[in-house]
Design an enzyme around this catalytic site. Structure first.
Site, short mmCIF file in Angstrom:
data_model
loop_
_atom_site.label_atom_id
_atom_site.label_comp_id
_atom_site.label_asym_id
_atom_site.label_seq_id
_atom_site.Cartn_x
_atom_site.Cartn_y
_atom_site.Cartn_z
N HIS A 17 0.84 -1.20 0.00
CA HIS A 17 0.00 0.00 0.00
C HIS A 17 0.88 1.26 0.00
O HIS A 17 0.63 2.21 -0.74
CB HIS A 17 -0.87 0.07 1.26
N LYS A 41 -15.27 -7.36 7.80
CA LYS A 41 -16.24 -7.77 8.82
C LYS A 41 -15.65 -7.77 10.22
O LYS A 41 -16.19 -7.16 11.12
CB LYS A 41 -16.83 -9.12 8.46
N ARG A 90 -2.70 -6.26 -8.56
CA ARG A 90 -1.66 -7.25 -8.33
C ARG A 90 -1.85 -8.37 -9.36
O ARG A 90 -1.70 -8.16 -10.54
CB ARG A 90 -1.75 -7.79 -6.89
N SER A 128 -2.85 -7.49 3.09
CA SER A 128 -3.02 -7.35 4.54
C SER A 128 -3.25 -8.72 5.17
O SER A 128 -2.74 -9.01 6.25
CB SER A 128 -4.22 -6.45 4.85
P1 ADP Z 1 -9.86 -3.48 -0.31
O1 ADP Z 1 -10.51 -4.24 0.80
O2 ADP Z 1 -10.60 -2.25 -0.68
O3 ADP Z 1 -9.42 -4.27 -1.50
P2 ADP Z 1 -7.11 -3.29 0.56
O4 ADP Z 1 -6.69 -2.52 1.75
O5 ADP Z 1 -6.91 -4.75 0.57
O6 ADP Z 1 -8.61 -2.87 0.40
O7 ADP Z 1 -6.45 -2.70 -0.75
C1 ADP Z 1 -6.66 -1.39 -1.16
C2 ADP Z 1 -6.11 -1.25 -2.58
O8 ADP Z 1 -4.71 -1.44 -2.58
C3 ADP Z 1 -6.67 -2.24 -3.60
O9 ADP Z 1 -6.79 -1.60 -4.84
C4 ADP Z 1 -5.59 -3.29 -3.68
O10 ADP Z 1 -5.59 -3.94 -4.93
C5 ADP Z 1 -4.35 -2.44 -3.50
N1 ADP Z 1 -3.23 -3.22 -2.97
C6 ADP Z 1 -3.24 -4.00 -1.88
N2 ADP Z 1 -2.03 -4.57 -1.69
C7 ADP Z 1 -1.25 -4.13 -2.70
C8 ADP Z 1 0.10 -4.37 -3.10
N3 ADP Z 1 0.86 -5.23 -2.44
N4 ADP Z 1 0.57 -3.75 -4.21
C9 ADP Z 1 -0.23 -2.91 -4.91
N5 ADP Z 1 -1.51 -2.65 -4.60
C10 ADP Z 1 -2.02 -3.25 -3.52
#
Ligand code: ADP
Length: 161
Positions: A17, A41, A90, A128
């Site tokens: 992120h 959730k 990804r 995450s």
């Molecule tokens: P969500 O639940 O909205 O998918 P996340 O916190 O998992 O929220 O991810 C937010 C955004 O960041 C999403 O667009 C996800 O694809 C992107 N993202 C998550 N991890 C990575 C990563 N390792 N590299 C690039 N983008 C990422």
């Protein structure tokens, strides 16, 4: 001023992120990282904790703000005068869900564009959930989570076991 919103769960924020935040903040005049309420959730951290954590690890970026929102991204963007939503792609598995969301956001707010940034090779498989799982097995999180948050993540994961 071109404002973009980067919405997500960030439970917790990972180096993947953070890499996206760094790159997107160079493209837009202002980037608002927005914790979407109710998107997970049973979150590991509360919305308030996640906002504080993101603030802490993005302090060095002058044009990055952190907020949370209990509603639709497209409406939040309209309220903030944002021109774009930033999301990360990804593996192929992200693609379908992300396209669907981009189309829905466009329907709600036709002025809003979705910008996809390709994940960096190093963080291609980082999520995450992976961080939480690694923490549960006592793996070293140094390469995956922001340094400032590692202790908090390990402690919270251990307390939920
Ligand atoms: P969500 O639940 O909205 O998918 P996340 O916190 O998992 O929220 O991810 C937010 C955004 O960041 C999403 O667009 C996800 O694809 C992107 N993202 C998550 N991890 C990575 C990563 N390792 N590299 C690039 N983008 C990422």
């Amino acid at each position: 001023m071109k404002i973009a919103v980067y919405p997500g769960s960030f439970d917790p924020i990972t180096l993947g992120h953070l890499n996206l935040i760094k790159r997107a903040s160079k493209v837009f005049d202002k980037l608002i990282v927005c914790v979407m309420v109710n998107s997970v959730k049973k979150p590991l951290f509360t919305n308030e904790e996640r906002v504080e954590q993101i603030k802490k690890v993005t302090e060095r970026f002058d044009n990055v703000e952190v907020d949370s929102w209990d509603g639709l991204v497209a409406e939040y963007a309209r309220e903030k005068g944002a021109v774009a939503v930033v999301r990360g792609l990804r593996a192929l598995s992200d693609y379908e869900k992300e396209c669907q969301m981009a189309i829905i956001n466009k329907k709600i707010n036709p002025e809003l564009e979705t910008f996809f940034l390709a994940a960096s090779e190093k963080y291609m498989y980082l999520s995450s959930s992976a961080v939480k799982e690694m923490a549960a097995f006592g793996a070293d999180l140094a390469e995956f989570a922001p340094r400032e948050l590692i202790d908090a993540i390990e402690e919270r994961v251990a307390s939920k076991k």
